[in-house]
Design an enzyme around this catalytic site. Structure first.
Site, short mmCIF file in Angstrom:
data_model
loop_
_atom_site.label_atom_id
_atom_site.label_comp_id
_atom_site.label_asym_id
_atom_site.label_seq_id
_atom_site.Cartn_x
_atom_site.Cartn_y
_atom_site.Cartn_z
N HIS A 97 0.83 -1.20 0.00
CA HIS A 97 0.00 0.00 0.00
C HIS A 97 0.87 1.25 0.00
O HIS A 97 1.59 1.52 0.96
CB HIS A 97 -0.90 -0.03 1.24
CG HIS A 97 -1.91 1.06 1.29
ND1 HIS A 97 -1.93 2.01 2.29
CD2 HIS A 97 -2.95 1.35 0.48
CE1 HIS A 97 -2.94 2.83 2.10
NE2 HIS A 97 -3.59 2.45 1.01
N GLU A 130 0.47 -0.89 -4.79
CA GLU A 130 -0.75 -0.08 -4.81
C GLU A 130 -0.36 1.39 -4.80
O GLU A 130 0.52 1.82 -4.05
CB GLU A 130 -1.60 -0.40 -3.58
CG GLU A 130 -3.00 0.23 -3.58
CD GLU A 130 -3.04 1.67 -3.06
OE1 GLU A 130 -4.05 2.34 -3.28
OE2 GLU A 130 -2.05 2.11 -2.45
N ASP A 183 -1.90 5.68 -6.21
CA ASP A 183 -3.01 6.56 -6.56
C ASP A 183 -2.51 7.55 -7.61
O ASP A 183 -1.30 7.83 -7.67
CB ASP A 183 -3.48 7.35 -5.33
CG ASP A 183 -3.57 6.48 -4.09
OD1 ASP A 183 -4.63 5.87 -3.89
OD2 ASP A 183 -2.58 6.42 -3.34
N HIS A 218 -1.40 10.36 -3.34
CA HIS A 218 -2.71 10.04 -2.77
C HIS A 218 -3.61 11.26 -2.61
O HIS A 218 -4.75 11.26 -3.07
CB HIS A 218 -2.55 9.37 -1.40
CG HIS A 218 -3.86 9.06 -0.75
ND1 HIS A 218 -4.50 9.94 0.12
CD2 HIS A 218 -4.67 7.98 -0.83
CE1 HIS A 218 -5.63 9.42 0.51
NE2 HIS A 218 -5.77 8.23 -0.04
#
Length: 268
Positions: free
Chosen positions: A23, A54, A56, A69
């Site tokens: 993450h 992972e 964004d 993010h």
């Protein structure tokens, strides 16, 4: 509602389950604290053996696609401002934790050519640059796209076609949480993965989302279940006992150890 290709037919899922997803690179693993979504953090995860990363994405005012993010720089960098309102020349000058540059998605594709990316589209303006970057890097088989926007997910599927792996959108996930009796119908959506939390608070209640029945139903329909964001070893073991296919974690060292204990070691 169209039937999706099952996860097993897409190269993104070819490694089999269970998978560990780092993450934001593993943002509470000690070397990465304060360095989320940086090349350095992702490199730590890759060197540990993680293949699934992972992240964004947002787009700058001049259309550059950044792995970040928040919609503003303020929380984790030494600069302030909304990414969508700033040109890349200003965003590129920001430093995460005072040292690390905000990476372009292009840089991540190029730096980690063997990695697979789980990408959350955080803003409408990021959709077109993301689809262009995926095509430019021939990366369709190594991305799974998620979003808290059903319309962005529909647009991504339309732009990139049936070989694109995607996760379920908020409408399907919300209905699944509130109306478990219709889970089987909802899981026939175009998503290959349900990426969901263990529980979801609804007023005074906190119902459990991830159950053995849900996992078994998803598997019958050819879908993966990935659970976020899990940082404690006992909970990782419990979820893997339920049969979940992936765990998203900030504590990539803990998840590495749990997977190894269960006979699924990461391979640096």
């Amino acid at each position: 509602m169209s039937r999706a290709l099952p996860a097993e037919r897409l190269p993104y899922f070819a490694d089999g389950a269970p998978i560990g997803l780092a993450h934001r690179g593993g943002s509470t693993y000690e070397p990465n604290v304060g360095r989320e979504n940086t090349v350095a953090a992702f490199r730590e995860a890759v060197e540990m053996g993680y293949r699934y990363l992972e992240t964004d994405v947002h787009a700058t005012a001049d259309g550059r696609l950044v792995a970040f993010h928040d919609d503003v720089l303020d929380r984790v960098t030494d600069r302030r401002g909304t990414i969508a309102d700033l040109p890349w020349s200003e965003v590129s000058a920001a430093r995460i934790n005072g040292t690390d540059a905000v990476p372009l998605m292009d840089e991540l594709f190029e730096t980690f050519p063997q990695a697979r990316f789980n990408i959350d589209i955080k803003a409408p303006a990021a959709l077109a640059p993301l689809t262009e970057a995926i095509r430019r890097h021939d990366a369709l088989d190594r991305v799974c796209i998620g979003s808290f926007s059903d319309s962005r997910l529909r647009a991504a599927r339309k732009a990139l076609g049936p070989r694109l792996a995607t996760s379920a959108g908020p409408t399907d996930v919300a209905t699944m949480r509130l109306l478990p009796s219709v889970v089987s119908r909802l899981l026939r959506s175009p998503a290959q993965a349900l990426q969901i939390p263990v529980t979801h608070r609804i007023g005074p209640l906190t119902p459990t989302v991830v159950t053995r029945r849900l996992v078994e139903t998803a598997h019958r329909l050819g879908k993966h279940v990935h659970v976020w964001t899990i940082d404690e070893a006992p909970e990782m073991h419990r979820l893997l006992d339920l049969g979940v296919d992936g765990i998203v974690s900030d504590r990539i060292d803990t998840l590495r150890d749990v997977l190894a204990e269960r006979g699924h070691p990461l391979r640096p």
